[in-house]
Design a protein around this motif. Structure first.
Motif, PDB file in Angstrom:
ATOM      1  N   GLY A 151       0.809  -1.214   0.000  1.00 47.34           N
ATOM      2  CA  GLY A 151       0.000   0.000   0.000  1.00 47.34           C
ATOM      3  C   GLY A 151       0.840   1.260   0.000  1.00 47.34           C
ATOM      4  O   GLY A 151       0.584   2.194  -0.777  1.00 47.34           O
ATOM      5  N   THR A 152       1.870   1.318   0.850  1.00 47.04           N
ATOM      6  CA  THR A 152       2.716   2.512   0.897  1.00 47.04           C
ATOM      7  C   THR A 152       3.572   2.625  -0.366  1.00 47.04           C
ATOM      8  O   THR A 152       3.787   3.733  -0.866  1.00 47.04           O
ATOM      9  N   ILE A 153       4.042   1.497  -0.909  1.00 50.27           N
ATOM     10  CA  ILE A 153       4.789   1.526  -2.174  1.00 50.27           C
ATOM     11  C   ILE A 153       3.920   2.137  -3.272  1.00 50.27           C
ATOM     12  O   ILE A 153       4.357   3.020  -4.026  1.00 50.27           O
ATOM     13  N   ASP A 154       2.665   1.677  -3.367  1.00 53.60           N
ATOM     14  CA  ASP A 154       1.788   2.170  -4.420  1.00 53.60           C
ATOM     15  C   ASP A 154       1.450   3.644  -4.228  1.00 53.60           C
ATOM     16  O   ASP A 154       1.390   4.413  -5.203  1.00 53.60           O
ATOM     17  N   GLY A 291      -2.602 -11.950  -3.672  1.00 55.72           N
ATOM     18  CA  GLY A 291      -1.855 -12.276  -4.877  1.00 55.72           C
ATOM     19  C   GLY A 291      -1.981 -11.188  -5.935  1.00 55.72           C
ATOM     20  O   GLY A 291      -1.011 -10.844  -6.613  1.00 55.72           O
ATOM     21  N   GLU A 292      -3.187 -10.630  -6.080  1.00 58.75           N
ATOM     22  CA  GLU A 292      -3.386  -9.544  -7.038  1.00 58.75           C
ATOM     23  C   GLU A 292      -2.665  -8.279  -6.599  1.00 58.75           C
ATOM     24  O   GLU A 292      -2.155  -7.523  -7.434  1.00 58.75           O
ATOM     25  N   MET A 293      -2.590  -8.056  -5.293  1.00 57.23           N
ATOM     26  CA  MET A 293      -1.829  -6.913  -4.790  1.00 57.23           C
ATOM     27  C   MET A 293      -0.362  -7.036  -5.158  1.00 57.23           C
ATOM     28  O   MET A 293       0.270  -6.073  -5.603  1.00 57.23           O
ATOM     29  N   MET A 294       0.194  -8.232  -4.968  1.00 58.92           N
ATOM     30  CA  MET A 294       1.604  -8.438  -5.287  1.00 58.92           C
ATOM     31  C   MET A 294       1.854  -8.282  -6.778  1.00 58.92           C
ATOM     32  O   MET A 294       2.807  -7.610  -7.199  1.00 58.92           O
ATOM     33  N   ALA A 295       0.991  -8.889  -7.588  1.00 54.18           N
ATOM     34  CA  ALA A 295       1.173  -8.828  -9.038  1.00 54.18           C
ATOM     35  C   ALA A 295       0.999  -7.407  -9.570  1.00 54.18           C
ATOM     36  O   ALA A 295       1.647  -7.016 -10.543  1.00 54.18           O
ATOM     37  N   GLY A 296       0.142  -6.623  -8.932  1.00 54.31           N
ATOM     38  CA  GLY A 296      -0.133  -5.276  -9.412  1.00 54.31           C
ATOM     39  C   GLY A 296       0.658  -4.178  -8.741  1.00 54.31           C
ATOM     40  O   GLY A 296       0.456  -2.998  -9.040  1.00 54.31           O
ATOM     41  N   CYS A 297       1.573  -4.536  -7.834  1.00 54.52           N
ATOM     42  CA  CYS A 297       2.359  -3.522  -7.125  1.00 54.52           C
ATOM     43  C   CYS A 297       3.102  -2.642  -8.133  1.00 54.52           C
ATOM     44  O   CYS A 297       3.707  -3.136  -9.093  1.00 54.52           O
ATOM     45  N   GLN A 300       7.825  -3.036  -8.569  1.00 52.32           N
ATOM     46  CA  GLN A 300       8.174  -4.439  -8.373  1.00 52.32           C
ATOM     47  C   GLN A 300       9.578  -4.603  -7.781  1.00 52.32           C
ATOM     48  O   GLN A 300       9.838  -5.547  -7.041  1.00 52.32           O
ATOM     49  N   HIS A 301      10.470  -3.690  -8.085  1.00 48.96           N
ATOM     50  CA  HIS A 301      11.831  -3.775  -7.549  1.00 48.96           C
ATOM     51  C   HIS A 301      11.809  -3.688  -6.028  1.00 48.96           C
ATOM     52  O   HIS A 301      12.450  -4.508  -5.343  1.00 48.96           O
ATOM     53  N   LEU A 302      11.105  -2.713  -5.487  1.00 45.64           N
ATOM     54  CA  LEU A 302      11.024  -2.572  -4.032  1.00 45.64           C
ATOM     55  C   LEU A 302      10.299  -3.747  -3.400  1.00 45.64           C
ATOM     56  O   LEU A 302      10.677  -4.217  -2.319  1.00 45.64           O
ATOM     57  N   LEU A 303       9.258  -4.240  -4.047  1.00 44.56           N
ATOM     58  CA  LEU A 303       8.529  -5.379  -3.498  1.00 44.56           C
ATOM     59  C   LEU A 303       9.416  -6.616  -3.458  1.00 44.56           C
ATOM     60  O   LEU A 303       9.421  -7.359  -2.461  1.00 44.56           O
TER      61      LEU A 303
END
Length: 423
Positions: A151-154, A291-297, A300-303
């Protein structure tokens, strides 16, 4: 059980014995204390908190102290408690008018029977000779969990500048700091620090309310708030865990957490609005699975850098600050890594191989519950399994929630299929 909550020495006339709860101070022997360091930390930061938000913080601390101290095992059915709280606040007239609304919200959260009575004599927010109004545009709760991380990354990726608020939990403090630093966010870490003279209730279904109260307090300190603008308070939680549909008929009510359920948050929002607190609770991921949160982050580098170090386990402290691997949140986490597919899930799970046919692994209660849910949905139909989980006036987009829950259960089915649990 009855509790009298307020500054040291606060008393009310009561016919029945009551447990004293000292808010923002040190308790004497036989008393409960809560929030002893919170007031000091906020004063130290020079944040100027609105009086109504501070009253809500006092109420939340009292709730956590009562939840912490009243053992469910002593109740008539071994779970449902009757709690009566007398709480010192600054504005007892307003809060007594909201008592029934607050009782309904807490009953939904914990399935206990709550009664609130408010009295004058409560602390106000710390007086700030040099008040500091942060320039951030919002507040984001940053727990150390994966959902709040995403959430904070996005938010940052979208050009937002949230102030990160953390509830310090042993084992998560460093990662909360690491996450905030990697995103160049200002962060404050607070803790309710509840202490009870007796045994502690392990379920603590109400503890999340104080995390939200911390976020609310900080939101009212922002410059944007003091300029009269509405401040977003982001509680980022995947929709599957937020709804937390009972996996089986034995996992009803507060046996499944409702921390971010739209009905609970909606009821609290109504109270904030009535108080004139210009803060809006938002969960941007209510219609997405983990799973959708991870895929849509959006970064992606930070995740990839932080995903494995994030915390998801419902029993993290109990297992020496390791993921158990078998509770429902751990299964959702593991299924989400599979859905994401970008990084191997190298989390060191205590119970890693769920295909082992023992009570500790594949036959553990939570693992069996997920398996039964998957089988029930396949055999009887998804809607039959879902039951009344979406019957709430606070759930507007029922089709969107239904789609998300189907996807979430499908992610769990993929995890179980990988370990041969649904064969």
């Amino acid at each position: 059980m009855k509790f009298v909550c307020g500054p040291a020495g606060f008393q009310v006339q009561a016919a029945d014995p009551a447990m004293p709860v000292v808010i923002y101070g040190q308790a004497e022997k036989g008393q409960v204390s809560v929030g002893g360091y919170t007031r000091h930390l906020i004063k130290k930061t020079h944040l100027e908190i609105s009086p109504q938000a501070w009253d809500f913080l006092s109420i939340a601390l009292s709730i956590v102290a009562a939840d912490f101290s009243d053992l469910r095992a002593k109740s008539a059915d071994g779970w449902t408690r009757t709690l009566e709280l007398h709480i010192a606040v600054q504005d007892p007239v307003f809060w007594n008018a909201q008592a029934r609304a607050l009782e309904a919200a807490l009953r939904f959260l914990t399935t206990d029977i709550w009664t609130f009575v408010f009295h004058s004599g409560g602390y106000g927010p710390p007086a700030q000779l040099q008040a500091f109004h942060p320039r951030e545009d919002s507040v984001a709760l940053l727990s150390g969990g994966m959902d709040s991380l995403i959430g904070t990354i996005d938010l940052v990726s979208q050009g937002r500048n949230p102030y990160a608020v953390s509830q310090i939990v042993r084992g998560d403090g460093q990662k909360q700091d690491d996450f905030a630093q990697s995103l160049e966010l200002s962060r404050i870490g607070l803790n309710h620090v509840a202490r009870s003279p007796g045994l502690q209730e392990p379920s603590q279904r109400a503890r999340s309310i104080v995390f939200l109260a911390f976020g609310l307090a900080v939101a009212t300190s922002l410059d944007r708030y003091h300029q009269g603008d509405r401040v977003p308070l982001y509680i980022c939680e995947n929709g599957f865990i937020a709804i937390n549909p009972p996996l089986t008929v034995t996992r009803l009510g507060s046996l499944s957490t409702r921390t971010a359920h739209p009905e609970y948050l909606g009821r609290l929002q109504q109270i904030f609005d009535a108080a004139g607190i210009n803060v809006q609770i938002q969960n941007p991921y209510a219609l997405k699975t983990k799973g959708e949160m991870m895929a849509g982050c959006l970064n992606q580098h930070l995740l990839k850098q932080h995903a494995v170090t994030s915390t998801s386990c419902g029993r993290f402290q109990r297992f020496g600050y390791k993921h158990c691997g078998r509770c429902v949140p751990c299964q959702v986490r593991r299924a989400s890594f599979m859905r994401w597919g970008e990084v191997r899930d190298s989390t060191p799970y205590v119970y890693d191989n769920l295909s082992i046919d023992t009570p500790q692994y594949g036959r553990f209660e939570d693992v069996r519950s997920v398996g039964m849910a998957v089988a029930s949905a396949a055999q009887d139909g998804f809607d039959q399994w879902l039951g009344h989980s979406l019957f709430s006036p606070f759930i507007i987009d029922k089709n969107g929630y239904r789609r998300m829950l189907i996807q979430g259960l499908d992610e769990l089915a993929t995890l179980h299929s990988f370990y041969g649990l649904n064969e």
